[in-house]
Write a protein that holds these residues in place. Structure first.
Motif, short mmCIF file in Angstrom:
data_model
loop_
_atom_site.label_atom_id
_atom_site.label_comp_id
_atom_site.label_asym_id
_atom_site.label_seq_id
_atom_site.Cartn_x
_atom_site.Cartn_y
_atom_site.Cartn_z
N LYS A 260 90.11 82.66 -80.21
CA LYS A 260 91.01 81.59 -80.64
C LYS A 260 91.88 82.05 -81.80
O LYS A 260 93.10 81.78 -81.81
CB LYS A 260 90.19 80.36 -81.04
N MET A 263 94.80 84.22 -80.80
CA MET A 263 95.84 83.61 -79.97
C MET A 263 96.99 83.03 -80.80
O MET A 263 97.97 82.53 -80.26
CB MET A 263 95.23 82.49 -79.12
N ASP A 266 103.83 82.66 -81.87
CA ASP A 266 104.94 81.81 -81.47
C ASP A 266 105.60 82.32 -80.18
O ASP A 266 106.71 81.91 -79.83
CB ASP A 266 105.99 81.72 -82.59
N PRO A 268 104.31 83.83 -75.95
CA PRO A 268 103.17 83.87 -75.04
C PRO A 268 102.29 85.10 -75.29
O PRO A 268 102.77 86.17 -75.64
CB PRO A 268 103.82 83.94 -73.65
N ALA A 286 90.86 83.31 -73.41
CA ALA A 286 92.28 83.05 -73.70
C ALA A 286 92.83 81.99 -72.76
O ALA A 286 93.57 81.09 -73.18
CB ALA A 286 93.08 84.35 -73.57
N GLN A 287 92.45 82.07 -71.48
CA GLN A 287 92.92 81.09 -70.51
C GLN A 287 92.40 79.69 -70.82
O GLN A 287 93.09 78.68 -70.61
CB GLN A 287 92.51 81.49 -69.09
N GLU A 288 91.19 79.61 -71.35
CA GLU A 288 90.62 78.31 -71.70
C GLU A 288 91.36 77.65 -72.86
O GLU A 288 91.28 76.43 -73.05
CB GLU A 288 89.14 78.47 -72.06
N LEU A 289 92.09 78.44 -73.63
CA LEU A 289 92.73 77.93 -74.84
C LEU A 289 94.17 77.48 -74.64
O LEU A 289 94.76 76.85 -75.52
CB LEU A 289 92.69 79.00 -75.94
N VAL A 290 94.77 77.82 -73.49
CA VAL A 290 96.17 77.47 -73.26
C VAL A 290 96.31 76.77 -71.91
O VAL A 290 95.55 77.05 -70.97
CB VAL A 290 97.08 78.72 -73.30
N PRO A 291 97.29 75.86 -71.78
CA PRO A 291 97.44 75.12 -70.52
C PRO A 291 98.09 75.92 -69.40
O PRO A 291 97.79 75.70 -68.23
CB PRO A 291 98.32 73.93 -70.93
N GLU A 292 98.98 76.86 -69.76
CA GLU A 292 99.69 77.63 -68.75
C GLU A 292 98.89 78.89 -68.39
O GLU A 292 98.08 79.37 -69.18
CB GLU A 292 101.08 78.03 -69.24
N VAL A 294 97.61 82.51 -68.09
CA VAL A 294 97.75 83.73 -68.89
C VAL A 294 98.13 84.88 -67.97
O VAL A 294 97.56 85.04 -66.88
CB VAL A 294 96.42 84.04 -69.62
#
Length: 617
Positions: A260, A263, A266, A268, A286-292, A294
């Motif tokens: 976290k 990550m 500013d 991607p 990393a994927q769990e932390l962002v909506p779009e 990775v």
């Protein structure tokens, strides 16, 4: 992530610095920062900073460097990322400090004004910075605990120069580039140059976890603020009181927390994805932390297709489970040949590694990424390498014999004869008796390139004597004798010798050659403290199994228990078959296909550093 450089002229009668030298050094690092260039010269003309910017945090001009406080008393040029800069900013604001930007660089300026150089103990991140304190008329250089970000310097005839790369200092002129015998021998022994050495006598690396201060009279001091040995011992002692089930939960939380933190950006953040647990865990968290989705990049080689070394099929399966946007980039011998000249030209210090990182970094950049996460560091911290099993086994088996000096000497002369007379043989394992006296020497037996007894046959003897004498100066810095556990000693050796001197260094210059910031969440001094003690006491399970346990998505047991293959390349085929290497094989040692590839590759690398190969027989 950026490129930093500067010059400081000290002394009673200080002539003004040559601004063209600062510019030449700065602009030789263009790829480290194509988003902007900065230059600052002090009013007195004795100190100047340069900066190349790769904009990751605070993309506006408010993040441009060199940066200064409003009153002009403090100036900084900074390379890296401070992952806890938001927390630090809030604390400073509560004390009355005001900020003009969202930049982590500005946080460093105010934090120094608040507590001085003790600030380094509050930073979580990868960093190398130079700060000019005009009130005290001194220059301060600092480097992160692990040494993820480098800074090199020379101090000759009243002129102190620094930069993010060795080649940048050379490009600025004014530095004698005589080869450092100790550095050359270090490269032959390990496949990389051990810090604080560089290949050149008059350029040094500021060691990891150190601060350098030099004032207007030239009084210089270097001191260590973070010591991995101390952290390993403290973590080991603390872990003894933690039950195994709680230790696992704490470890999983710490791993998630580190990802976290890494990550923060500013822009991607993408990821390198192999078939290993390290990169799979980092990518999944990393994927769990962002909506779009990775972006995850996997490197494959045509030469490995259909074999166990081909990581692409497993990586593709992992990507599907994690739900990331996945791309497999396939390379080949012919492709590497087209990249080889650029790779060697960009190489900052000699190394026998890095081609794989070069190729995957180029692929990430071509996919529009400026920041990627790497799984580097998991093996070193959690015992993933075979050294954690092989070294204790060697010592235990041979300890009844290695105390006999007569037998030791006999073995030494036997393997020396083998090395000299039968160069088609690999004598690395013929000196187990002598090299099994302690963990440090056994580690060299396992991870070294050329063995000590081979050196008289490949390098000038006078140079060898000088170089070996100079190498003893770094023994204390690399010592692990004070670490309580054997596991911890190997963690420290893997971290100090292999990871810091080769993997992290190569990751920096290669990523920067492609204007790519590579972050390493498993190389984090807070995470190390939280995990290594429990790993050493066996409370985290077998090797790296704790990593995928921190994921919400569950990986199949077949993936988790898959034998380690490593992030490897088919270099033996390139050396033996590729015409691109034929012009380098001037030495009969190189033409012998029975010599292990890494040794032959070491010769090839030295051919591309002027003057270095002249000392080889």
């Amino acid at each position: 992530m950026c490129g930093i450089n500067g010059i400081f002229r000290y002394g009673v009668e200080t002539p003004k610095i040559d601004i063209e030298q600062i510019i030449a050094t700065r602009d030789s690092m263009y790829n480290r920062g194509p988003d902007g260039a900065g230059l600052w010269l002090s009013d007195c003309g004795s100190v100047g900073f340069g900066h190349r910017r790769l904009a990751i945090i605070e993309l506006s001009e408010l993040g441009a460097q060199p940066m200064h406080t409003a009153d002009g008393h403090l100036s900084i040029t900074f390379n890296g990322e401070i992952y806890n800069h938001n927390e630090l900013r809030r604390n400073l604001e509560s004390k009355g400090f005001s900020f003009r930007s969202h930049s982590d660089t500005e946080v460093l300026l105010h934090l120094y004004r608040d507590i001085g150089i003790e600030m380094v103990n509050q930073l979580r991140g990868m960093f190398a910075f130079a700060l000019w304190d005009n009130r005290n008329r001194k220059l301060i250089i600092a480097r992160d605990p692990y040494g993820i970000k480098p800074v090199y310097y020379s101090n000759i005839n009243g002129v102190f120069r620094f930069a993010s790369q060795v080649k940048a200092l050379v490009a600025g002129s004014g530095i004698d580039c005589s080869i450092n015998p100790a550095a050359l021998i270090s490269f032959l022994l390990w496949g990389s140059v051990s810090e604080p050495l560089t290949l050149y006598e008059n350029i040094n690396a500021l060691p990891a976890g150190h601060v350098l201060e030099i004032d207007y009279l030239g009084r210089q001091s270097i001191y260590q603020y973070w010591n991995i040995n101390t952290v390993i011992n403290t973590s080991y002692s603390a872990a003894s009181a933690i039950p195994a089930d709680i230790a696992k939960e704490l470890a999983k939380a710490a791993i998630r927390d580190s990802v976290k933190a890494h990550m923060v950006a500013d822009v991607p953040v993408g990821s390198f994805l192999s078939a290993g647990l390290d990169s799979a865990t980092i990518t999944g968290l990393a994927q769990e932390l962002v909506p779009e989705p990775v972006s995850a990049i996997t490197l494959a080689f045509e030469e490995f297709s259909g074999r166990s070394l081909d990581e692409a099929p497993v990586a593709t399966e992992i990507a599907s489970i994690l739900g990331v946007k996945h791309q497999v980039v396939t390379s080949s011998m012919s492709h590497v040949e087209t990249e080889l000249a650029m790779f060697l030209d960009a190489m900052d210090q000699p190394t026998i590694d890095g081609i794989n990182t070069w190729l995957v970094s180029k692929a990430a950049k071509s996919n529009g990424l400026k920041v990627v996460l790497s799984g580097l560091g998991g093996d070193e911290m959690l015992g993933g390498y075979n050294t954690f099993e092989a070294i204790p086994e060697i010592i235990n088996k041979l300890s009844p014999y290695n105390s006999n000096p007569t037998i030791n000497n006999l073995f030494f002369y036997i393997h020396a004869f083998i090395a000299k007379s039968f160069k088609g043989l690999n004598p690395n394992n013929s000196d187990c008796l002598n090299m099994a006296s302690n963990i440090t020497s056994a580690y060299q037996l396992q991870k070294g390139l050329f063995m000590p007894w081979e050196l008289p046959n490949i390098i000038d003897r006078d140079l060898l004597k000088i170089g070996l004498s100079q190498l003893t100066k770094i023994n204390i810095f690399e010592s692990v004798d004070d670490i309580q556990s054997d596991f911890g000693k190997i963690v420290a050796l893997e971290s100090k010798k292999y990871m810091r001197n080769q993997l992290l260094r190569d990751t920096d210059w290669i990523g920067m050659a492609h204007s790519l910031e590579i972050r390493v969440p498993l190389v984090d001094h807070i995470l190390l403290f939280n995990l290594v003690g429990s790993a050493a006491t066996g409370k985290l399970g077998n090797k790296k199994e704790i990593l995928p346990q921190s994921l919400t998505a569950k990986l199949d047991d077949r993936i988790v228990n898959r034998p380690k293959t490593g992030f490897t390349i088919p270099i033996w085929r390139w050396l033996n078959q590729s015409p691109a290497f034929s012009s380098w094989k001037r030495n009969k040692y190189l033409t012998n296909k029975n010599i292990i590839p890494n040794k032959r590759w070491a010769y090839c690398v030295l051919e591309h550093f002027p003057g270095a190969s002249n000392y080889l027989k």
